[in-house]
Write a protein that holds these residues in place. Sequence first.
Motif, PDB file in Angstrom:
ATOM      1  N   ASP A  20     122.756  14.862 -26.042  1.00 33.97           N
ATOM      2  CA  ASP A  20     123.153  13.700 -26.816  1.00 33.97           C
ATOM      3  C   ASP A  20     123.662  12.637 -25.844  1.00 33.97           C
ATOM      4  N   THR A  21     122.978  11.511 -25.759  1.00 35.90           N
ATOM      5  CA  THR A  21     123.327  10.481 -24.790  1.00 35.90           C
ATOM      6  C   THR A  21     124.306   9.477 -25.400  1.00 35.90           C
ATOM      7  N   PRO A  22     125.157   8.921 -24.550  1.00 34.93           N
ATOM      8  CA  PRO A  22     126.106   7.926 -25.057  1.00 34.93           C
ATOM      9  C   PRO A  22     125.387   6.635 -25.425  1.00 34.93           C
ATOM     10  N   LYS A  23     126.011   5.850 -26.266  1.00 34.91           N
ATOM     11  CA  LYS A  23     125.443   4.555 -26.649  1.00 34.91           C
ATOM     12  C   LYS A  23     125.425   3.641 -25.435  1.00 34.91           C
ATOM     13  N   MET A  24     124.432   2.782 -25.410  1.00 34.04           N
ATOM     14  CA  MET A  24     124.300   1.837 -24.314  1.00 34.04           C
ATOM     15  C   MET A  24     124.634   0.425 -24.812  1.00 34.04           C
ATOM     16  N   TYR A  25     125.156  -0.385 -23.900  1.00 34.45           N
ATOM     17  CA  TYR A  25     125.567  -1.740 -24.221  1.00 34.45           C
ATOM     18  C   TYR A  25     124.935  -2.707 -23.224  1.00 34.45           C
ATOM     19  N   LEU A  26     124.430  -3.798 -23.747  1.00 33.33           N
ATOM     20  CA  LEU A  26     123.771  -4.810 -22.939  1.00 33.33           C
ATOM     21  C   LEU A  26     124.802  -5.852 -22.518  1.00 33.33           C
ATOM     22  N   VAL A  27     124.801  -6.178 -21.240  1.00 33.71           N
ATOM     23  CA  VAL A  27     125.695  -7.212 -20.713  1.00 33.71           C
ATOM     24  C   VAL A  27     124.855  -8.445 -20.411  1.00 33.71           C
ATOM     25  N   SER A  28     125.283  -9.573 -20.943  1.00 32.13           N
ATOM     26  CA  SER A  28     124.605 -10.831 -20.627  1.00 32.13           C
ATOM     27  C   SER A  28     125.643 -11.876 -20.244  1.00 32.13           C
ATOM     28  N   ILE A  29     125.231 -12.796 -19.403  1.00 29.57           N
ATOM     29  CA  ILE A  29     126.097 -13.893 -18.972  1.00 29.57           C
ATOM     30  C   ILE A  29     125.711 -15.131 -19.752  1.00 29.57           C
ATOM     31  N   LEU A  30     126.729 -15.760 -20.362  1.00 25.29           N
ATOM     32  CA  LEU A  30     126.530 -17.003 -21.105  1.00 25.29           C
ATOM     33  C   LEU A  30     127.172 -18.133 -20.320  1.00 25.29           C
ATOM     34  N   ASN A  31     126.384 -19.124 -19.993  1.00 18.60           N
ATOM     35  CA  ASN A  31     126.855 -20.275 -19.227  1.00 18.60           C
ATOM     36  C   ASN A  31     127.253 -21.370 -20.199  1.00 18.60           C
ATOM     37  N   PHE A  48     125.870  -6.355 -10.495  1.00 18.24           N
ATOM     38  CA  PHE A  48     124.841  -5.712 -11.309  1.00 18.24           C
ATOM     39  C   PHE A  48     123.749  -5.039 -10.475  1.00 18.24           C
ATOM     40  N   HIS A  49     123.870  -5.114  -9.151  1.00 18.82           N
ATOM     41  CA  HIS A  49     122.969  -4.428  -8.215  1.00 18.82           C
ATOM     42  C   HIS A  49     121.495  -4.785  -8.431  1.00 18.82           C
ATOM     43  N   LYS A  50     121.242  -6.064  -8.674  1.00 15.39           N
ATOM     44  CA  LYS A  50     119.867  -6.543  -8.839  1.00 15.39           C
ATOM     45  C   LYS A  50     119.274  -6.853  -7.472  1.00 15.39           C
ATOM     46  N   ASN A  51     117.974  -6.621  -7.335  1.00 21.63           N
ATOM     47  CA  ASN A  51     117.312  -7.006  -6.085  1.00 21.63           C
ATOM     48  C   ASN A  51     117.112  -8.520  -6.100  1.00 21.63           C
ATOM     49  N   LEU A  52     116.687  -9.072  -4.971  1.00 22.13           N
ATOM     50  CA  LEU A  52     116.572 -10.523  -4.827  1.00 22.13           C
ATOM     51  C   LEU A  52     115.654 -11.144  -5.874  1.00 22.13           C
ATOM     52  N   GLU A  53     114.524 -10.538  -6.107  1.00 19.64           N
ATOM     53  CA  GLU A  53     113.555 -11.079  -7.066  1.00 19.64           C
ATOM     54  C   GLU A  53     114.112 -11.079  -8.498  1.00 19.64           C
ATOM     55  N   ASP A  54     114.713  -9.972  -8.925  1.00 17.27           N
ATOM     56  CA  ASP A  54     115.299  -9.897 -10.267  1.00 17.27           C
ATOM     57  C   ASP A  54     116.478 -10.851 -10.408  1.00 17.27           C
ATOM     58  N   ALA A  55     117.302 -10.938  -9.367  1.00 12.99           N
ATOM     59  CA  ALA A  55     118.453 -11.838  -9.405  1.00 12.99           C
ATOM     60  C   ALA A  55     118.011 -13.286  -9.560  1.00 12.99           C
ATOM     61  N   LYS A  56     116.954 -13.677  -8.852  1.00 13.05           N
ATOM     62  CA  LYS A  56     116.436 -15.052  -8.977  1.00 13.05           C
ATOM     63  C   LYS A  56     115.974 -15.336 -10.402  1.00 13.05           C
ATOM     64  N   ALA A  57     115.259 -14.381 -11.001  1.00 10.85           N
ATOM     65  CA  ALA A  57     114.748 -14.583 -12.362  1.00 10.85           C
ATOM     66  C   ALA A  57     115.894 -14.690 -13.372  1.00 10.85           C
ATOM     67  N   ILE A  58     116.890 -13.828 -13.246  1.00  6.48           N
ATOM     68  CA  ILE A  58     118.022 -13.848 -14.184  1.00  6.48           C
ATOM     69  C   ILE A  58     118.873 -15.099 -13.957  1.00  6.48           C
ATOM     70  N   ALA A  59     119.128 -15.452 -12.695  1.00  2.75           N
ATOM     71  CA  ALA A  59     119.912 -16.657 -12.388  1.00  2.75           C
ATOM     72  C   ALA A  59     119.225 -17.892 -12.955  1.00  2.75           C
ATOM     73  N   HIS A  60     117.903 -17.937 -12.863  1.00  3.26           N
ATOM     74  CA  HIS A  60     117.152 -19.062 -13.428  1.00  3.26           C
ATOM     75  C   HIS A  60     117.405 -19.164 -14.938  1.00  3.26           C
ATOM     76  N   GLU A  61     117.392 -18.037 -15.626  1.00  2.00           N
ATOM     77  CA  GLU A  61     117.656 -18.028 -17.071  1.00  2.00           C
ATOM     78  C   GLU A  61     119.079 -18.509 -17.377  1.00  2.00           C
ATOM     79  N   ILE A  62     120.042 -18.062 -16.592  1.00  2.00           N
ATOM     80  CA  ILE A  62     121.440 -18.447 -16.813  1.00  2.00           C
ATOM     81  C   ILE A  62     121.622 -19.946 -16.599  1.00  2.00           C
ATOM     82  N   VAL A  63     121.089 -20.450 -15.495  1.00  2.00           N
ATOM     83  CA  VAL A  63     121.291 -21.859 -15.137  1.00  2.00           C
ATOM     84  C   VAL A  63     120.507 -22.795 -16.046  1.00  2.00           C
ATOM     85  N   THR A  64     119.275 -22.439 -16.407  1.00  2.00           N
ATOM     86  CA  THR A  64     118.451 -23.358 -17.198  1.00  2.00           C
ATOM     87  C   THR A  64     118.596 -23.158 -18.705  1.00  2.00           C
ATOM     88  N   ASN A  65     118.709 -21.912 -19.167  1.00  2.00           N
ATOM     89  CA  ASN A  65     118.762 -21.651 -20.612  1.00  2.00           C
ATOM     90  C   ASN A  65     120.149 -21.291 -21.121  1.00  2.00           C
TER      91      ASN A  65
END
Length: 103
Positions: A20-31, A48-65
Amino acid sequence: MPITIKMPITLKSYLKMQVDTPKMYLVSILNENYVSWEFCMRILMDVFHKNLEDAKAIAHEIVTNGEGFCGGYMLEIAETKAEFVEAQAKKEGFTLICLVEEI
């Protein structure tokens, strides 16, 4: 003569108890206003231990959206990461919040 006791438990219910696995929770950053690209990249890679490519994609979403999804974690880990990010943002003069939602 040994006594054997038969348990009224099925293998299926036993396995369910074991995995039986514990519930999971999604963390998002709201700018809310302004956050620097550098801050987003540092937080995404260090916290969040993201690699460079993933960090760029997520940072783009945070800054633009205004929102970027950082990952799914158990509740205590998600809350700890969210609290750390918000404290660090406040310390550096950025207005952002972290949202922790059950998946």
